[in-house]
Design a protein around this motif. Structure first.
Motif, PDB file in Angstrom:
ATOM      1  N   UNK A  10       0.821  -1.225   0.000  1.00 23.51           N
ATOM      2  CA  UNK A  10       0.000   0.000   0.000  1.00 23.51           C
ATOM      3  C   UNK A  10       0.847   1.264   0.000  1.00 23.51           C
ATOM      4  N   UNK A  11       1.966   1.250   0.717  1.00 23.50           N
ATOM      5  CA  UNK A  11       2.785   2.477   0.798  1.00 23.50           C
ATOM      6  C   UNK A  11       4.275   2.133   0.758  1.00 23.50           C
ATOM      7  N   UNK A  12       5.080   3.173   0.686  1.00 22.94           N
ATOM      8  CA  UNK A  12       6.530   3.062   0.871  1.00 22.94           C
ATOM      9  C   UNK A  12       7.234   2.179  -0.155  1.00 22.94           C
ATOM     10  N   UNK A  13       8.176   1.379   0.342  1.00 24.71           N
ATOM     11  CA  UNK A  13       9.027   0.564  -0.530  1.00 24.71           C
ATOM     12  C   UNK A  13       8.186  -0.457  -1.302  1.00 24.71           C
ATOM     13  N   UNK A  14       7.231  -1.093  -0.627  1.00 26.28           N
ATOM     14  CA  UNK A  14       6.384  -2.089  -1.278  1.00 26.28           C
ATOM     15  C   UNK A  14       5.573  -1.481  -2.411  1.00 26.28           C
ATOM     16  N   UNK A  15       5.025  -0.281  -2.181  1.00 24.86           N
ATOM     17  CA  UNK A  15       4.225   0.384  -3.218  1.00 24.86           C
ATOM     18  C   UNK A  15       5.105   0.725  -4.418  1.00 24.86           C
ATOM     19  N   UNK A  16       6.332   1.169  -4.164  1.00 23.93           N
ATOM     20  CA  UNK A  16       7.248   1.514  -5.265  1.00 23.93           C
ATOM     21  C   UNK A  16       7.675   0.262  -6.044  1.00 23.93           C
ATOM     22  N   UNK A  17       7.945  -0.834  -5.315  1.00 30.87           N
ATOM     23  CA  UNK A  17       8.312  -2.079  -6.015  1.00 30.87           C
ATOM     24  C   UNK A  17       7.141  -2.556  -6.875  1.00 30.87           C
ATOM     25  N   UNK A  18       5.958  -2.471  -6.320  1.00 27.46           N
ATOM     26  CA  UNK A  18       4.755  -2.870  -7.070  1.00 27.46           C
ATOM     27  C   UNK A  18       4.636  -2.021  -8.346  1.00 27.46           C
ATOM     28  N   UNK A  19       4.838  -0.723  -8.205  1.00 22.10           N
ATOM     29  CA  UNK A  19       4.737   0.169  -9.361  1.00 22.10           C
ATOM     30  C   UNK A  19       5.756  -0.227 -10.436  1.00 22.10           C
ATOM     31  N   UNK A  20       6.985  -0.494  -9.999  1.00 21.55           N
ATOM     32  CA  UNK A  20       8.039  -0.844 -10.962  1.00 21.55           C
ATOM     33  C   UNK A  20       7.746  -2.180 -11.651  1.00 21.55           C
ATOM     34  N   UNK A  21       7.278  -3.157 -10.886  1.00 25.05           N
ATOM     35  CA  UNK A  21       6.993  -4.478 -11.482  1.00 25.05           C
ATOM     36  C   UNK A  21       5.834  -4.367 -12.476  1.00 25.05           C
ATOM     37  N   UNK A  22       4.800  -3.606 -12.103  1.00 22.59           N
ATOM     38  CA  UNK A  22       3.666  -3.410 -13.025  1.00 22.59           C
ATOM     39  C   UNK A  22       4.130  -2.699 -14.291  1.00 22.59           C
ATOM     40  N   UNK A  23       5.005  -1.705 -14.125  1.00 21.79           N
ATOM     41  CA  UNK A  23       5.521  -0.961 -15.284  1.00 21.79           C
ATOM     42  C   UNK A  23       6.324  -1.890 -16.199  1.00 21.79           C
ATOM     43  N   UNK A  24       6.910  -2.936 -15.625  1.00 23.64           N
ATOM     44  CA  UNK A  24       7.670  -3.910 -16.421  1.00 23.64           C
ATOM     45  C   UNK A  24       6.780  -4.969 -17.048  1.00 23.64           C
ATOM     46  N   UNK A  25       5.472  -4.831 -16.865  1.00 19.04           N
ATOM     47  CA  UNK A  25       4.531  -5.741 -17.511  1.00 19.04           C
ATOM     48  C   UNK A  25       4.207  -6.987 -16.706  1.00 19.04           C
ATOM     49  N   UNK A  26       4.661  -7.039 -15.453  1.00 17.94           N
ATOM     50  CA  UNK A  26       4.396  -8.210 -14.621  1.00 17.94           C
ATOM     51  C   UNK A  26       3.016  -8.123 -13.955  1.00 17.94           C
ATOM     52  N   UNK A  27       2.537  -9.293 -13.537  1.00 14.53           N
ATOM     53  CA  UNK A  27       1.324  -9.329 -12.706  1.00 14.53           C
ATOM     54  C   UNK A  27       1.771  -9.219 -11.249  1.00 14.53           C
ATOM     55  N   UNK A  28       1.109  -8.378 -10.469  1.00 15.02           N
ATOM     56  CA  UNK A  28       1.481  -8.211  -9.059  1.00 15.02           C
ATOM     57  C   UNK A  28       0.256  -8.393  -8.180  1.00 15.02           C
ATOM     58  N   UNK A  29       0.367  -9.302  -7.221  1.00 15.24           N
ATOM     59  CA  UNK A  29      -0.708  -9.519  -6.244  1.00 15.24           C
ATOM     60  C   UNK A  29      -0.265  -8.853  -4.944  1.00 15.24           C
TER      61      UNK A  29
END
Ligand code: NAD
Length: 254
Positions: A10-29
């Motif tokens: 939801x926030x912080x490092x996890x939110x940024x990693x999620x954003x980067x993985x999604x931007x790379x075309x990955x599925x993120x749960x």
């Protein structure tokens, strides 16, 4: 493209990693207590099970990576919550999802901290965590302090990772940990504004050799690399992303 699951998205490092993985075309749960694909309170065994069941439902074919990133700061209370979320939830969710990661010969990336070495592995709280007795660990930490709860839980996560590298590798899971230094997130903001711990943390931040505090993307960049095929032979490492502060404190130990 890969399928990844993380907690604390939801926030912080996890939110940024999620954003980067999604931007790379990955599925993120994303699993979080506040917002995400799965809402679960990881401090309780029921919440951990809900997280595991939810991820299994959404990724039946397996995971390329699992990142238990959710964590609470040393100023969180009661202290038992820090131990439950930062250590016991991490081990429970990793154990509960390891077969799903093995299906894809994937990676589990734990989130430790540059503070982990500040509490010795022999500390009673760390040992009780590693022994797996949550009730005993929570009883011990109730008599200690926030720094021991936070850094001790991160020490325990790091040692747990190292101890499990061999069986996890045999299973087909690459285990590593990232150890961030002070990073600009809601977690560190809470510590910075604490009357007791804030001044010491600001003083520490001013001593970081490479200067200041990290942006979440400076941590997530390295996490994304460790999760990628380019890092395929990195196994059992605690990767410090801390501007040189661990080397400053422990130059002869690595
Ligand atoms: P943050 O507070 O921004 O994010 C933590 C996330 O965990 C939030 O999304 C929060 O909702 C979630 N969370 C908290 N309790 C939960 C619970 N009971 N169940 C489910 N989710 C819960 O903090 P951050 O700085 O991004 O921290 C991410 C990780 O990085 C943590 O493990 C933290 O210990 C670690 N870390 C942070 C720093 C730093 O300076 N920020 C330094 C070293 C390590």
């Amino acid at each position: 493209m890969g399928t990844f699951a993380l907690t604390g998205g939801a926030t912080g490092i996890g939110a940024e990693l999620k954003r980067q993985l999604l931007a790379g075309g990955h599925q993120v749960i994303s699993v979080d207590i506040r917002e995400g694909d799965i809402i679960a309170d990881l401090s309780s065994p029921e919440g951990r099970q809900a997280a595991i069941d939810g991820v299994r439902e959404l990724a039946p074919d397996g995971l390329d990576g699992f990142i238990p990133c959710a964590g609470l700061p040393p100023v969180a209370r009661p202290l038992s919550l820090i131990a439950s979320v930062n250590y016991f939830a991490v081990v429970a969710t990793v154990e509960g999802l390891k077969d799903l990661v093995a299906k894809k010969r994937g990676t589990v990336l734990l989130v430790a901290s540059n503070s982990a070495p500040m509490v010795p592995a022999a500390d009673a709280f760390v040992q009780l965590c590693l022994g797996g007795d949550e009730d005993a660990a929570l009883a011990e930490i109730a008599q200690r302090d926030g720094h021991t709860a936070y850094a001790g839980s991160k020490r325990a996560v790091s040692v747990w990772m190292r101890r499990n590298v061999v069986p996890y590798a045999k299973l087909g899971v690459r285990l590593n940990a990232v150890a961030p230094g002070i990073t600009q997130t809601p977690l560190s903001e809470q510590v910075m504004s604490d009357a007791e711990l804030g001044p010491a943390m600001k003083e520490f931040g001013a001593m970081v050799p490479w200067g200041g505090t990290a942006r979440p993307d400076q941590i997530a960049n390295v996490m994304r690399f460790l999760l990628s095929p380019e890092a395929d032979f990195v196994c059992g490492s605690v990767v410090f992303v801390d501007g040189g502060s661990d080397a400053m404190l422990r130059p002869d130990e690595f």
